[in-house]
Scaffold this active site. Structure first.
Site, short mmCIF file in Angstrom:
data_model
loop_
_atom_site.label_atom_id
_atom_site.label_comp_id
_atom_site.label_asym_id
_atom_site.label_seq_id
_atom_site.Cartn_x
_atom_site.Cartn_y
_atom_site.Cartn_z
N ASP A 1 60.08 1.07 15.54
CA ASP A 1 59.43 1.71 16.67
C ASP A 1 59.62 3.23 16.58
OD1 ASP A 1 58.16 1.95 19.18
OD2 ASP A 1 60.11 2.02 20.19
N ASP B 1 52.09 5.99 20.72
CA ASP B 1 53.07 4.93 20.96
C ASP B 1 52.83 3.70 20.10
OD1 ASP B 1 55.11 3.47 22.00
OD2 ASP B 1 54.09 2.98 23.88
#
Ligand SMILES: *[C@@H]1O[C@H](CO)[C@@H](O)[C@H](O)[C@H]1NC(C)=O
Ligand SMILES: *[C@@H]1O[C@H](CO)[C@@H](O)[C@H](O)[C@H]1NC(C)=O
Ligand SMILES: *[C@@H]1O[C@H](CO)[C@@H](O)[C@H](O)[C@H]1NC(C)=O
Ligand SMILES: *[C@@H]1O[C@H](CO)[C@@H](O)[C@H](O)[C@H]1NC(C)=O
Ligand SMILES: *[C@@H]1O[C@H](CO)[C@@H](O)[C@H](O)[C@H]1NC(C)=O
Length: 485
Positions: A363, A115
């Site tokens: 992201d 992540d």
């Protein structure tokens, strides 16, 4: 479907300040370069893959998760500026990619979420008061010879700031979420083993391997390993000692398990894996996300020198790091073009603010790119002018711009879209990268509208090598055929 479980620990990082940690950690691999497989949760390689769900349903869920992801990112940002702005809890685990990591000595393999939107690496630990269900046996620190709890006085513990609990000298973290969900654990250090992509494929169960072995990865599994320990002959990418991580023993609230056992933090804050091992990996990592329209592909995450990209087609732009929220990688987007026409988006539109009311982050955990409302409207207007077809009157949710085209597999009549980042760095998408093919020759723009923060999502990062240079604070990218990695 899974829930909040990735959130609270991520949210721990709300109050980090960006001071640097102690000396770099020793890598046993002297080349300081290693790579791991990055597996999309919906790929046939994934432990979460459900072959009974159709690929269009799978994709629909993935797009839907984008919106949960935005809410997650918004709540992290909001928690920083004003806790009262935290939105209602997220009902879907907002992440997309997994990696397999060995924890402890002897190393036990776990699927962890990779992540870029959070920092602390964590897994569930025994003795567990309240843990969500996971596939692998819960990590037992007492069975590892390299597990060490951290003291409160350590820099890593201090990096937790307001979320640390120092009862006696041991360092615990706690995060309470708005709906009563909370997570609690011991901040500790441990040896992490990063296995090579080849080993990861070899560890998959034979039926998946058979299905995947004709894929385009060029990886031909020859070995098998047991599911309970890393096999002795597996290829180790790197073994790294003393990584600070969270040993979670209480996860209450809306938690459930899809198979993963925790998370690897690749954000920009001091607690993240990449910050901790920083200078050992030349402060660099990169990934190349394979196209999800191709079957049986696997993506790769590189650390260290082999993350370096160079060449005539490489563009670079500064990573803008906000002191108040160092986790996120903000980029300075100055304008957007539709075809060859600049939209002339007002200067400052994407300037980052720590409150998250503006700015653009890159992201890996968001599927669909979203743009702040005004910029998105300009994009739609530009498309309206350039497209050779009228848009559909009622585009299916969550899309806002769909077109009926003669041949969805060779889209013509729709323009390229280019993001112009500062530093003359142009990131250009051909229609097949910015439109999603729906039934009945309909294609829909894979971008959405956000009321504040903008996010460059992973669909638009496919078939690009993306390098994060944490020291030079620079993001570099170049077109690539990622499935060949
Ligand atoms: C956390 O630390 C406490 C001591 O500080 C210990 O009693 C407990 O077993 C630890 N839990 C885990 C899951 O490591
Ligand atoms: C991927 O596999 C599915 C089902 O096995 C098949 O229907 C589809 O055509 C394949 N796509 C490509 C691009 O090969
Ligand atoms: C750079 O891009 C051009 C045009 O897209 C392409 O022809 C060339 O092969 C690329 N060069 C490298 C090194 O990838
Ligand atoms: C694009 O065109 C459609 C119809 O042709 C119209 O309904 C819509 O408002 C237009 N959108 C923008 C942003 O101009
Ligand atoms: C973004 O880039 C523009 C020039 O392209 C520059 O004027 C502006 O100051 C930059 N903003 C930030 C926040 O770096």
């Amino acid at each position: 479907m899974a829930t909040l479980r990735t959130l609270p620990l991520s949210l721990l990082l709300l109050s980090l300040s960006s001071y640097s940690l102690s000396t770099p950690l020793p890598l046993s691999n002297p080349s300081s370069s290693f790579k791991v497989a990055l597996i999309h949760r919906d790929s046939p390689y994934s432990p979460m893959h459900d072959s009974s769900v159709s690929s269009s349903d799978i994709f629909g869920l993935s797009v839907e998760r984008s919106f949960f992801r935005i809410r997650y990112i918004r709540s992290v940002l909001a928690g920083k500026s004003s806790p009262s702005k935290i939105e209602s809890p997220v009902k879907v685990a907002p992440f997309e990619y997994l990696m397999r990591v060995g924890i402890g000595t002897p190393a036990k393999p776990y699927w962890l979420i990779a992540d870029t939107g959070s920092d602390l690496t964590w897994t569930q630990c025994r003795p567990c008061d309240i843990c969500f269900k996971q596939k692998a046996p819960i990590f037992d620190p007492s069975s590892s010879s390299t597990y060490h709890p951290l003291k409160c006085s350590t820099p890593l513990c201090r990096a937790l700031e307001g979320d640390r609990i120092c009862d006696g000298s041991s360092c615990q973290y706690q995060y309470a979420y708005g709906d009563g969900s909370a997570t609690l654990g011991n901040l500790s250090t441990e040896t992490f083993t990063f296995e090579s992509p080849k080993s990861t494929i070899a560890s998959l169960n034979p039926s998946i391997r058979a299905k995947s072995s004709s894929g385009a990865t060029g990886i031909n599994p020859t070995k098998t390993s047991t599911s309970t320990s890393l096999s002795t002959n597996h290829v180790i990418g790197a073994k790294i000692k003393g990584i600070g991580f969270g040993c979670s023993f209480s996860n209450t609230g809306n938690m459930g398990g899809d198979g993963e056992a925790g998370l690897v933090g690749l954000g920009g804050g001091p607690l993240s894996l990449v910050s901790q091992i920083g200078s050992s990996i030349s402060n660099k990592f990169s990934y190349c996300l394979a196209s999800r329209h191709e079957n049986n592909t696997m993506s790769v995450l590189n650390f260290g020198k082999n993350a370096d990209i160079s060449g005539p087609n490489v563009s670079s732009t500064p990573i803008v790091q906000m002191k108040a929220i160092p986790t996120f990688y903000f980029l300075n987007l100055s304008d957007i073009s539709i075809g060859s026409k600049r939209l002339h988006i007002p200067q400052g539109t994407f300037d980052p603010s720590p409150s998250g009311d503006s700015g653009l982050i890159i992201d890996s955990g968001t599927t669909m790119t979203v743009l702040s409302s005004m910029a998105f409207s300009s994009v739609l207007k530009g498309l309206n002018k350039t497209a050779e077809f009228p848009p559909l009157d009622n585009p299916p949710e969550p899309f806002e711009a769909c077109y009926k085209v003669p041949d969805p597999h060779r889209i013509t009549g729709l323009p390229d879209i280019t993001f112009h980042f500062s530093g003359n760095a142009d990131w250009k998408w051909e229609p097949r990268n910015s439109f999603y093919i729906m039934p009945k020759n309909v294609v829909c723009l894979l971008m959405g509208r956000s009321s504040d923060i903008s996010i460059l999502g992973n669909m638009q990062q496919q078939n690009m090598v993306v390098e994060y240079d944490l020291k030079e604070k620079k993001l570099s990218f170049a077109p690539a055929r990622c499935s060949q990695f």
